[in-house]
Scaffold this motif. Sequence first.
Motif, mmCIF file in Angstrom:
data_model
loop_
_atom_site.group_PDB
_atom_site.id
_atom_site.type_symbol
_atom_site.label_atom_id
_atom_site.label_comp_id
_atom_site.label_asym_id
_atom_site.label_seq_id
_atom_site.Cartn_x
_atom_site.Cartn_y
_atom_site.Cartn_z
ATOM 1 N N ILE A 30 29.435 37.769 35.009
ATOM 2 C CA ILE A 30 28.284 37.242 35.734
ATOM 3 C C ILE A 30 27.491 38.453 36.250
ATOM 4 C CG2 ILE A 30 27.553 35.758 37.652
ATOM 5 C CD1 ILE A 30 29.342 34.228 35.707
ATOM 6 N N ILE A 85 33.557 42.939 39.638
ATOM 7 C CA ILE A 85 34.816 42.336 39.198
ATOM 8 C C ILE A 85 35.943 43.330 39.461
ATOM 9 C CG2 ILE A 85 36.083 41.398 37.225
ATOM 10 C CD1 ILE A 85 33.245 40.906 35.970
ATOM 11 N N HIS A 126 40.894 41.582 28.987
ATOM 12 C CA HIS A 126 42.037 42.161 29.705
ATOM 13 C C HIS A 126 43.327 41.780 29.010
ATOM 14 C CE1 HIS A 126 42.300 38.239 32.032
ATOM 15 N NE2 HIS A 126 41.023 38.253 31.701
ATOM 16 N N TRP A 163 42.181 46.976 30.668
ATOM 17 C CA TRP A 163 40.880 46.336 30.541
ATOM 18 C C TRP A 163 40.031 46.989 29.456
ATOM 19 C CZ3 TRP A 163 39.732 42.184 33.804
ATOM 20 C CH2 TRP A 163 40.669 41.967 34.823
ATOM 21 N N THR A 171 27.922 40.714 39.815
ATOM 22 C CA THR A 171 29.103 40.313 40.581
ATOM 23 C C THR A 171 30.204 41.334 40.309
ATOM 24 O OG1 THR A 171 28.530 37.996 40.297
ATOM 25 C CG2 THR A 171 30.799 38.468 40.934
ATOM 26 N N GLY A 209 39.501 36.953 27.442
ATOM 27 C CA GLY A 209 38.135 37.443 27.523
ATOM 28 C C GLY A 209 37.347 36.725 28.591
ATOM 29 N N PHE A 210 36.235 37.318 28.992
ATOM 30 C CA PHE A 210 35.429 36.792 30.087
ATOM 31 C C PHE A 210 34.004 37.269 29.886
ATOM 32 C CE2 PHE A 210 33.812 37.449 34.504
ATOM 33 C CZ PHE A 210 33.874 36.131 34.931
ATOM 34 N N VAL A 261 34.890 31.094 39.780
ATOM 35 C CA VAL A 261 34.060 30.925 38.579
ATOM 36 C C VAL A 261 33.327 32.191 38.174
ATOM 37 C CG1 VAL A 261 33.744 28.453 38.943
ATOM 38 C CG2 VAL A 261 32.051 30.038 39.830
ATOM 39 N N GLN A 262 33.243 33.187 39.061
ATOM 40 C CA GLN A 262 32.529 34.410 38.703
ATOM 41 C C GLN A 262 33.477 35.555 38.350
ATOM 42 O OE1 GLN A 262 29.903 35.076 42.044
ATOM 43 N NE2 GLN A 262 28.364 33.736 41.153
ATOM 44 N N LEU A 263 34.774 35.283 38.342
ATOM 45 C CA LEU A 263 35.739 36.344 38.027
ATOM 46 C C LEU A 263 36.615 35.891 36.854
ATOM 47 C CD1 LEU A 263 36.922 37.344 41.633
ATOM 48 C CD2 LEU A 263 35.233 38.495 40.199
ATOM 49 N N PRO A 264 37.188 36.856 36.128
ATOM 50 C CA PRO A 264 38.093 36.466 35.040
ATOM 51 C C PRO A 264 39.249 35.640 35.607
ATOM 52 C CG PRO A 264 37.697 38.846 35.022
ATOM 53 C CD PRO A 264 37.088 38.322 36.278
ATOM 54 N N ASP A 265 39.637 34.585 34.913
ATOM 55 C CA ASP A 265 40.768 33.759 35.351
ATOM 56 C C ASP A 265 42.031 34.303 34.689
ATOM 57 O OD1 ASP A 265 42.661 31.856 35.939
ATOM 58 O OD2 ASP A 265 41.254 30.192 35.802
#
Lengths: 246, 480
Positions: free
Chosen positions: A171, A176, A158, A184, A174, A167-168, B163-167
């Motif tokens: 999971i 987002i 993003h 994005w 889940t 970056g990410f 913890v499961q989402l972009p920070d």
Amino acid sequence: MRIAFLADIHANLEALEAVRRDAAGRAIDRTIFLGDIVGYGADPGACVDIVRDACAAGAGGLLGNHDEAVDASRFKLNGNAEAAIQWTRAVLSADQKAFLAGLPLSITDESRLYVHASAAKSASFPYVHGLHEARDSLMATDAKLAVVGHVHAPALYHMTVTGKVMGFVPIIDTPIPLSTQRRWLAVMGAVGQPRDGNPAAAYGIYDTATNEMTFARVPYDIERAAAKIRAAGLPDNLWQRLSTGR
Amino acid sequence: MAKMDLAPGTVLDGFTIGRVVHKGGMAIFYDVTHPDHAIPMLMKVPILREGEDPATIVGFEMEQMILPRLSGRHVPRYIAKGDFARQPYLVYERVPGDTLYKRLDTLPLPPLEVAAIAAKVATALHDLHGQHVIHLDIKPSNIILRDPDGEAVLIDYGLSHHVQLPDLMDEEFRLPYGTAPYMAPEQVYGIRSDPRSDLFALGVLMYFFTTGVRPFGDPQRLKGLQRRVWWDPVPPRRLQPAIPPWLQEIILRCLAPNPAHRHPTAAQLAFDLTHPEQVTLTPRASKLERDPWGMRMKRRFNPDSFRPDRARVKQLDARINAAPIVVAAIDLSDSHRDLTDAVRVTVARILATLPDARLACLNVQKINLITPDDHLDADGHSIHVQRLVALKDWARTLNIAEDRVTCHVLEAVDAGGAILDYVRSNTVDHVVLGATTSTRLRNILGSVATEIVQKAPCTVTVVRKSRAQDTAAAASVHLA
């Protein structure tokens, strides 16, 4: 509207069928095939037919570097990929090859851009391996969301209005939320040849109503897909890597 | 982005704007009503000015991502959000009750009252951590004690990490974000993924509320913030002698610069705060002076052992899973000796894989409702004490550190109910208990195991002896 993104099927019919079964339970309205339908796997014809039928019924299909390489006069591949594409060239029908040759490099859908490798220099298929390439890709488009494949490992980048890119690693399963305050770049994992250490088939679902992206994984019959590659006489590495996802 | 005029009476997405409840530095809070939602609600609207700190926007984006994912008693109920394209807002339940900020004028508070409040906050934090969120801005103004039950509700997720989402906050800003007096050392160094940062902040709150003094002051510069890595605060008992040693032990453990030296989980902190007699006291429980100058300088110039290593920060979920509270429910009667041995073997296996796990050994002493005061035997020794001694002996051969084990004799009419109450009020993760396979004994023992398996809100392991052992035990009961 819920859109499914399937990238890098790579002639893996077992993985493609498993993903389509999984997607059938997720109320998908539209499917986008992000390219590389063929190459590496042993079922290029069956996979092209499935994508072609889906596109005839409203799905979107994109050209990947392996799809392009089926036409020998165009993009060249290396090593195992080239060996597989030579084999693929021999087993595809003229109709199937014509379908691949007619696929576009990118699709623009409202404020979204879909492309096989990157929004930057899409015709030369660069890899978005990290923040640097993600930034190049996001700078090359003004789309709010760009969706790509090609690297065989899921990721989500993003960029803020000030041009900072983060970056990410998503999971599994889940959703987002994609904040509208930034742009994005979603990199889909591979349906047919995952390389992020998880051998399950990867795909993604974007919900335009909630503005959420979900990265899904689907286990499939790896042994069967691998046995077919082996029986076809393709390089060993191509069937061996399916069970490790590397 | 367009900014609407939110005068009272304005209707936005069906919400009718009421009076301004609070105007903070980053947001305005309005009372709102909606025909579809009967509960009292607040609308939070960020203040977005030209040249405004971008953290305001990012914090609001984060809160809009995180709050809709949260549920339960310890967070305000999420109702709706508005996009930045038109008018950003968040609508959530207006929690009845005051924030702890209201208590600042009455500090210091009695130590036991602070411990009771902190236990509620720790329980709320454990619930939040279990929902994959680290708050990272725990301070009095972000904690409401809900009326009428007094449970802690945590508000304001603008600096939080999911913890499961972009920070969105991570790496966005060069300076650490947080509230200076409460920020954990690892936060000062930019680490946002350690749930024990929230325990540090709660330690600061306990210190402040019991003494009336902030342990690290209110530094305004980065250098001042970094000082908390080596500069230990004056022990709180020095400032407030009424603080019991066990509470000082807990407070100073929370304030350990290295998160590895704090309680492994918020649930374990809550456990200590509600079982003062079981807190293992170390020299820091009674110390009245700060560390010697030399020790502080050693920390100052060799910060590596105190500064957390980014690479070694465990993921939140893995951390919670690695530090469960395990209950072993033990039947101490002689006829079940083989069974309690089997339970010990199972417990030892569980603890061997989880170095941060904590074990609570339980025994239920049945009491008679009609003659409730008949709890002394002929020798004048309390049965209660005898059982406690026996429990400790049972646990002794597990060979685990003293501060990881506690023993409890519950007095109750109904054994199953007492164990279940204990499990619920201490957020226990795993119960291990024995059950016999003999039909005859199952009527007595098995009923407790069955009740716990059916009703416990956690994992339950039922241990049985091997068939050979069981037959022998049943035979000996026959003979008796």
